[in-house]
Enzyme design. Sequence first.
Site, PDB file in Angstrom:
ATOM      1  N   ASP A   1       0.886  -1.113  -0.135  1.00  0.00           N
ATOM      2  CA  ASP A   1      -0.003   0.094   0.079  1.00  0.00           C
ATOM      3  C   ASP A   1       0.833   1.293   0.035  1.00  0.00           C
ATOM      4  O   ASP A   1       1.708   1.443   0.881  1.00  0.00           O
ATOM      5  CB  ASP A   1      -0.930   0.054   1.193  1.00  0.00           C
ATOM      6  CG  ASP A   1      -1.873   1.251   1.396  1.00  0.00           C
ATOM      7  OD1 ASP A   1      -2.657   1.480   0.485  1.00  0.00           O
ATOM      8  OD2 ASP A   1      -1.718   2.100   2.291  1.00  0.00           O
TER       9      ASP A   1
ATOM     10  N   GLU B   1      -1.759  -1.542  -5.783  1.00  0.00           N
ATOM     11  CA  GLU B   1      -3.055  -0.784  -6.123  1.00  0.00           C
ATOM     12  C   GLU B   1      -2.814   0.002  -7.314  1.00  0.00           C
ATOM     13  O   GLU B   1      -1.528   0.662  -7.100  1.00  0.00           O
ATOM     14  CB  GLU B   1      -3.526  -0.128  -4.911  1.00  0.00           C
ATOM     15  CG  GLU B   1      -5.079   0.196  -4.902  1.00  0.00           C
ATOM     16  CD  GLU B   1      -5.597   0.887  -3.722  1.00  0.00           C
ATOM     17  OE1 GLU B   1      -6.724   1.023  -3.412  1.00  0.00           O
ATOM     18  OE2 GLU B   1      -4.714   0.987  -2.951  1.00  0.00           O
TER      19      GLU B   1
ATOM     20  N   CYS C   1     -12.631  -4.705   5.875  1.00  0.00           N
ATOM     21  CA  CYS C   1     -11.910  -5.241   7.027  1.00  0.00           C
ATOM     22  C   CYS C   1     -11.220  -6.362   6.569  1.00  0.00           C
ATOM     23  O   CYS C   1     -11.782  -7.325   5.914  1.00  0.00           O
ATOM     24  CB  CYS C   1     -12.781  -5.708   8.020  1.00  0.00           C
ATOM     25  SG  CYS C   1     -12.248  -6.761   9.322  1.00  0.00           S
TER      26      CYS C   1
ATOM     27  N   CYS D   1     -12.448  -9.712   8.463  1.00  0.00           N
ATOM     28  CA  CYS D   1     -13.870 -10.373   8.331  1.00  0.00           C
ATOM     29  C   CYS D   1     -14.359 -10.211   6.985  1.00  0.00           C
ATOM     30  O   CYS D   1     -15.536 -10.741   6.694  1.00  0.00           O
ATOM     31  CB  CYS D   1     -14.802 -10.227   9.544  1.00  0.00           C
ATOM     32  SG  CYS D   1     -15.673  -8.513   9.523  1.00  0.00           S
TER      33      CYS D   1
ATOM     34  N   CYS E   1     -13.260  -2.535  13.413  1.00  0.00           N
ATOM     35  CA  CYS E   1     -14.270  -3.048  12.183  1.00  0.00           C
ATOM     36  C   CYS E   1     -15.553  -3.119  13.277  1.00  0.00           C
ATOM     37  O   CYS E   1     -15.414  -3.819  14.150  1.00  0.00           O
ATOM     38  CB  CYS E   1     -14.089  -4.344  11.940  1.00  0.00           C
ATOM     39  SG  CYS E   1     -15.166  -5.314  11.185  1.00  0.00           S
TER      40      CYS E   1
ATOM     41  N   CYS F   1     -16.586  -7.171  13.295  1.00  0.00           N
ATOM     42  CA  CYS F   1     -15.711  -8.096  14.289  1.00  0.00           C
ATOM     43  C   CYS F   1     -14.827  -7.639  15.404  1.00  0.00           C
ATOM     44  O   CYS F   1     -14.208  -8.203  16.145  1.00  0.00           O
ATOM     45  CB  CYS F   1     -14.807  -9.127  13.341  1.00  0.00           C
ATOM     46  SG  CYS F   1     -13.303  -8.267  12.735  1.00  0.00           S
TER      47      CYS F   1
ATOM     48  N   ASP G   1      -3.309   1.635   6.796  1.00  0.00           N
ATOM     49  CA  ASP G   1      -2.291   1.359   5.442  1.00  0.00           C
ATOM     50  C   ASP G   1      -2.108  -0.078   5.573  1.00  0.00           C
ATOM     51  O   ASP G   1      -2.209  -0.830   4.423  1.00  0.00           O
ATOM     52  CB  ASP G   1      -1.015   2.094   5.778  1.00  0.00           C
ATOM     53  CG  ASP G   1      -1.384   3.648   5.483  1.00  0.00           C
ATOM     54  OD1 ASP G   1      -2.248   3.834   4.942  1.00  0.00           O
ATOM     55  OD2 ASP G   1      -0.679   4.215   6.233  1.00  0.00           O
TER      56      ASP G   1
HETATM   57 ZN   LIG Z   1     -14.096  -7.054  10.446  1.00  0.00          ZN
END
Ligand SMILES: [Zn+2]
Length: 417
Positions: free
Chosen positions: A191, A275, A327, A330, A346, A349, A356
């Site tokens: 990243d 990316e 995330c 999850c 998140c 979860c 980053d």
């Molecule tokens: Zn999560």
Amino acid sequence: MHLRYCYRIYPTVGQREALARTFGCARVVYNDALEVRKEARKNGLAYPKGTDLQKLVITAAKRTAERAWLASVGVDPLIQSLRDLDTAYRNFFDSVSGKRAGRPVGLPRFKSKRDARQSLRFTRNGFRIRSNGKLNLAKIGDVRVKWSRALPTDPSSVTIVLDPSGRYHASFVVDVEPDHLPEVDAEVGIDLGLATYAVLSTGEVIDNPRFLRKAEKKLKAAQRELSRKAKGSKNRAKARRKVAKAHAKVADTRMDWLHKQTTRLIGENQALYLEDLNVRGLARGRLAKSVHDAGWSTFRRLLEEKAARYGRTIHVVNRAFPSSQLCSDCGHRDGPKPLAVREWACPECGVLHDRDLNAARNILAAGQADRLNAPGGLVRPGVAIPRQARPVERGTRLGDLRPTGVRVAGAGGIPRP
Ligand SMILES: [Zn+2]
């Protein structure tokens, strides 16, 4: 594959004069040919072919009073100059027809005596490497070369470049076999950031190089000094040379650092995922300076070139992919976050994410999924090359011509292309 090997050269005063004359002649031939093509276009005539142009602006022109001095320099660099014009036109046509991807390419433009960078290309007919290590250029002479490393094979061409700080370099094109490294299991998501240079999915943080800031401070001081000198004065010319030298220092330092980082990353990983930041788009905004500094597009180009040479894979994840919203634990998709948000939890979860690092992990996962699902694609990661790296020889980008070869290989322990 084609690679460039670049060396500093030290022409004598007489050779510098001969080179200056040849730079001038190559420029005139280029501009004359461009004029002929522009005229033909304006008058609705057929596009003049390269061979016809060559007869007109070199062979026939030499016999005229206005262009007789073209005979005083070697013909090879003049012909290469016309080839460059052909390439510029081809890039333009391909860009218009959509055959060429990326930023639109405009029509070729006239060259100026005041262009910061002057260059000449010699093919096999125009140069020879003497047994004493000197570089013989037709009608220029035997030029002293600082051979910082050995050439792997006989070069097919050499480009002589004079940069704004007054240094001369010889950039040889050599055709070498790819030099695949033993395969490794590791794959990595990268990243590219603003606060730091990059964060890897392994958790490693690559910081922006501080020494670059120092070199830039020197550059700014030199620029201030230049602005205080009277126009046309000797001191001003001296100050301008100093600015150009400081510029070259910044560029060299940056390139050297990028080579070290990319060599190491290629050595350590079988596949690397990035990316597809719209670097050009970003660079137009207010982030311009830091984006430019970071040299992201150069970073990516170096990775691609080295991947092709050393048998590694670079895969670029689609730009629309929301790497900072997902995330990585999850898969829950959270909303977009302003750049200032460095950490988030998140809601699904409960895992606390570094922005980053989370993005780098998402890039790795998305890249691996892309490659597994690619049509006609691969069976396991690290086998196919979904995105073939560009050939290294493509025109004469300034980045290729910097004397990066002068330094030793980076921390990865593999020779730098
Ligand atoms: Zn999560």
